[in-house]
Motif scaffolding. Structure first.
Motif, PDB file in Angstrom:
ATOM      1  N   ILE A 109       1.014  -1.291  -0.172  1.00  0.00           N
ATOM      2  CA  ILE A 109      -0.022  -0.038  -0.022  1.00  0.00           C
ATOM      3  C   ILE A 109       0.940   1.117  -0.068  1.00  0.00           C
ATOM      4  O   ILE A 109       0.493   2.316  -0.779  1.00  0.00           O
ATOM      5  CB  ILE A 109      -0.876   0.090   1.293  1.00  0.00           C
ATOM      6  N   ARG A 110       1.900   1.110   0.603  1.00  0.00           N
ATOM      7  CA  ARG A 110       3.028   2.314   0.798  1.00  0.00           C
ATOM      8  C   ARG A 110       3.617   2.693  -0.603  1.00  0.00           C
ATOM      9  O   ARG A 110       3.773   3.650  -1.070  1.00  0.00           O
ATOM     10  CB  ARG A 110       3.811   2.346   1.634  1.00  0.00           C
ATOM     11  N   VAL A 111       3.765   1.496  -1.169  1.00  0.00           N
ATOM     12  CA  VAL A 111       4.443   1.464  -2.750  1.00  0.00           C
ATOM     13  C   VAL A 111       3.235   2.316  -3.789  1.00  0.00           C
ATOM     14  O   VAL A 111       3.529   3.050  -4.446  1.00  0.00           O
ATOM     15  CB  VAL A 111       4.687   0.060  -3.365  1.00  0.00           C
ATOM     16  N   PHE A 112       1.979   2.001  -3.546  1.00  0.00           N
ATOM     17  CA  PHE A 112       0.855   2.493  -4.301  1.00  0.00           C
ATOM     18  C   PHE A 112       0.797   3.970  -4.034  1.00  0.00           C
ATOM     19  O   PHE A 112       0.765   4.553  -4.826  1.00  0.00           O
ATOM     20  CB  PHE A 112      -0.422   1.591  -3.748  1.00  0.00           C
ATOM     21  N   LEU A 113       1.048   4.424  -2.688  1.00  0.00           N
ATOM     22  CA  LEU A 113       0.668   5.847  -2.535  1.00  0.00           C
ATOM     23  C   LEU A 113       1.869   6.717  -2.937  1.00  0.00           C
ATOM     24  O   LEU A 113       1.745   7.731  -3.472  1.00  0.00           O
ATOM     25  CB  LEU A 113       0.650   5.818  -1.073  1.00  0.00           C
ATOM     26  N   ILE A 114       3.132   5.974  -3.131  1.00  0.00           N
ATOM     27  CA  ILE A 114       4.129   6.696  -3.912  1.00  0.00           C
ATOM     28  C   ILE A 114       3.990   6.986  -5.091  1.00  0.00           C
ATOM     29  O   ILE A 114       4.062   7.980  -5.859  1.00  0.00           O
ATOM     30  CB  ILE A 114       5.324   5.835  -3.586  1.00  0.00           C
ATOM     31  N   PHE A 115       3.287   5.852  -5.741  1.00  0.00           N
ATOM     32  CA  PHE A 115       2.905   6.032  -7.336  1.00  0.00           C
ATOM     33  C   PHE A 115       2.005   7.065  -7.521  1.00  0.00           C
ATOM     34  O   PHE A 115       1.719   8.002  -8.503  1.00  0.00           O
ATOM     35  CB  PHE A 115       2.561   4.506  -7.967  1.00  0.00           C
ATOM     36  N   GLN A 116       0.593   6.974  -6.475  1.00  0.00           N
ATOM     37  CA  GLN A 116      -0.443   7.880  -6.453  1.00  0.00           C
ATOM     38  C   GLN A 116       0.238   9.261  -6.279  1.00  0.00           C
ATOM     39  O   GLN A 116      -0.483  10.156  -6.920  1.00  0.00           O
ATOM     40  CB  GLN A 116      -1.144   7.383  -5.497  1.00  0.00           C
ATOM     41  N   LYS A 117       1.136   9.587  -5.652  1.00  0.00           N
ATOM     42  CA  LYS A 117       1.334  10.907  -5.341  1.00  0.00           C
ATOM     43  C   LYS A 117       2.311  11.520  -6.496  1.00  0.00           C
ATOM     44  O   LYS A 117       2.296  12.688  -6.870  1.00  0.00           O
ATOM     45  CB  LYS A 117       2.145  11.045  -4.032  1.00  0.00           C
ATOM     46  N   THR A 118       3.145  10.362  -7.100  1.00  0.00           N
ATOM     47  CA  THR A 118       4.194  10.987  -8.013  1.00  0.00           C
ATOM     48  C   THR A 118       4.049  10.773  -9.352  1.00  0.00           C
ATOM     49  O   THR A 118       4.455  11.691 -10.268  1.00  0.00           O
ATOM     50  CB  THR A 118       5.781  10.405  -7.844  1.00  0.00           C
ATOM     51  N   ALA A 119       3.223   9.989  -9.790  1.00  0.00           N
ATOM     52  CA  ALA A 119       2.948   9.691 -11.085  1.00  0.00           C
ATOM     53  C   ALA A 119       1.671  10.446 -11.621  1.00  0.00           C
ATOM     54  O   ALA A 119       0.414  10.156 -10.969  1.00  0.00           O
ATOM     55  CB  ALA A 119       2.648   8.138 -11.517  1.00  0.00           C
ATOM     56  N   PRO A 120       1.757  11.315 -12.785  1.00  0.00           N
ATOM     57  CA  PRO A 120       0.384  12.300 -13.135  1.00  0.00           C
ATOM     58  C   PRO A 120      -0.558  11.331 -14.037  1.00  0.00           C
ATOM     59  O   PRO A 120      -1.906  11.719 -14.008  1.00  0.00           O
ATOM     60  CB  PRO A 120       1.285  13.325 -14.185  1.00  0.00           C
ATOM     61  N   LYS A 121       0.018  10.088 -14.397  1.00  0.00           N
ATOM     62  CA  LYS A 121      -1.134   9.388 -15.341  1.00  0.00           C
ATOM     63  C   LYS A 121      -0.733   8.025 -14.918  1.00  0.00           C
ATOM     64  O   LYS A 121       0.267   7.639 -14.495  1.00  0.00           O
ATOM     65  CB  LYS A 121      -0.721   9.708 -16.622  1.00  0.00           C
ATOM     66  N   GLY A 122      -1.933   7.186 -15.299  1.00  0.00           N
ATOM     67  CA  GLY A 122      -1.666   5.699 -15.056  1.00  0.00           C
ATOM     68  C   GLY A 122      -2.565   5.310 -13.865  1.00  0.00           C
ATOM     69  O   GLY A 122      -3.336   6.092 -12.965  1.00  0.00           O
ATOM     70  N   TYR A 123      -2.815   4.116 -13.830  1.00  0.00           N
ATOM     71  CA  TYR A 123      -3.677   3.561 -12.539  1.00  0.00           C
ATOM     72  C   TYR A 123      -3.027   2.112 -12.164  1.00  0.00           C
ATOM     73  O   TYR A 123      -2.292   1.537 -12.778  1.00  0.00           O
ATOM     74  CB  TYR A 123      -5.077   3.160 -13.179  1.00  0.00           C
ATOM     75  N   TRP A 124      -3.401   1.852 -10.985  1.00  0.00           N
ATOM     76  CA  TRP A 124      -2.944   0.703 -10.298  1.00  0.00           C
ATOM     77  C   TRP A 124      -3.826  -0.570 -10.415  1.00  0.00           C
ATOM     78  O   TRP A 124      -5.070  -0.495 -10.063  1.00  0.00           O
ATOM     79  CB  TRP A 124      -2.719   1.085  -8.819  1.00  0.00           C
ATOM     80  N   MET A 125      -3.459  -1.729 -10.447  1.00  0.00           N
ATOM     81  CA  MET A 125      -4.093  -2.908 -10.456  1.00  0.00           C
ATOM     82  C   MET A 125      -3.519  -4.000  -9.326  1.00  0.00           C
ATOM     83  O   MET A 125      -2.165  -3.878  -9.486  1.00  0.00           O
ATOM     84  CB  MET A 125      -4.119  -3.636 -11.806  1.00  0.00           C
ATOM     85  N   SER A 126      -4.359  -4.282  -8.656  1.00  0.00           N
ATOM     86  CA  SER A 126      -3.678  -5.236  -7.301  1.00  0.00           C
ATOM     87  C   SER A 126      -3.646  -6.540  -7.862  1.00  0.00           C
ATOM     88  O   SER A 126      -4.202  -6.772  -8.903  1.00  0.00           O
ATOM     89  CB  SER A 126      -4.666  -5.273  -6.205  1.00  0.00           C
ATOM     90  N   GLU A 127      -2.951  -7.364  -7.203  1.00  0.00           N
ATOM     91  CA  GLU A 127      -2.552  -8.846  -7.544  1.00  0.00           C
ATOM     92  C   GLU A 127      -4.200  -9.385  -7.772  1.00  0.00           C
ATOM     93  O   GLU A 127      -4.123 -10.104  -8.699  1.00  0.00           O
ATOM     94  CB  GLU A 127      -2.022  -9.596  -6.301  1.00  0.00           C
TER      95      GLU A 127
END
Length: 211
Positions: A109-127
């Motif tokens: 989840i902390r890795v996800f939040l790093i991406f969420q905060k720094t990446a302007p585009k894109g989306y996350w898919m969980s396992e």
């Protein structure tokens, strides 16, 4: 919920939090607090009280390995999510909580939040979302009410802990490790991820897309 914000902003905040819980099936008060403080800039306690009061989420107590509260989606919460997410079969039962996965889940989840905060585009898919996509692609059906993801030939390899998707081609496979691995173990893990995601031409991925 505090602050002078528009109704549109309030709805957006609520839906973002519900989507956050959806992605990981359940989150802890620690996870929710980090989301609210780093991404949304709001008070976690007040938003949590609002979601509980309106029947969007349910809660359960966690005693091991730390004492905290877990939150998961109820029917009303699921109804607020976009249709693109509801293509995935969400389920979570507090009785199935595994304390052995606590620190690993928190790390992902902390890795996800790093991406969420720094990446302007894109989306996350969980396992679990990647797993459902792969099962659908190879034409396998659920068995006993749960996806038969362990059945030989369905996945054919390791799945990442998460995947960040940018556009139609770029896929960043995320693997969170709490222990140090030697070179051979890392090579094996990357190879497993590559074949597990590619599924021998059944998924539109190429080697250079796997990071």
């Amino acid at each position: 919920m505090g602050g002078w914000i528009t109704q549109e902003q309030r709805v957006r905040r609520i839906n973002l939090i519900l989507s956050f819980i959806f992605l990981f099936r359940f989150v802890t008060a620690r996870d929710l607090s980090l989301l609210c403080s780093t991404i949304l800039g709001i008070n976690m306690r007040r938003i949590t009280e609002y979601l509980l009061k309106n029947g969007f989420i349910g809660s359960f107590e966690i005693y091991d390995p730390v004492r905290t509260t877990g939150y998961y989606l109820l029917k009303e919460g699921l109804a607020r999510l976009p249709k693109s997410l509801l293509e995935y079969d969400y389920y979570f039962f507090p009785a199935r909580y595994k304390s052995s996965m606590f620190w690993h889940g928190e790390g992902v989840i902390r890795v996800f939040l790093i991406f969420q905060k720094t990446a302007p585009k894109g989306y996350w898919m969980s396992e679990w979302m990647v797993r459902q996509d792969k099962v659908k692609i190879v034409g396998k059906k659920a068995m006993g009410g749960r996806l038969s993801w362990r059945k030989k030939g369905v996945l054919g390899g390791r799945l990442p802990d998460g995947m960040f998707v940018v556009g139609k081609k770029a896929r960043i496979a995320i693997e969170y490790e709490k222990t140090l691995k030697n070179t051979n173990n890392w090579e094996r893990m990357i190879r497993d991820l590559e074949y597990g995601l590619k599924e021998r031409e059944k998924i539109d991925l190429v080697t250079k897309d796997i990071v």
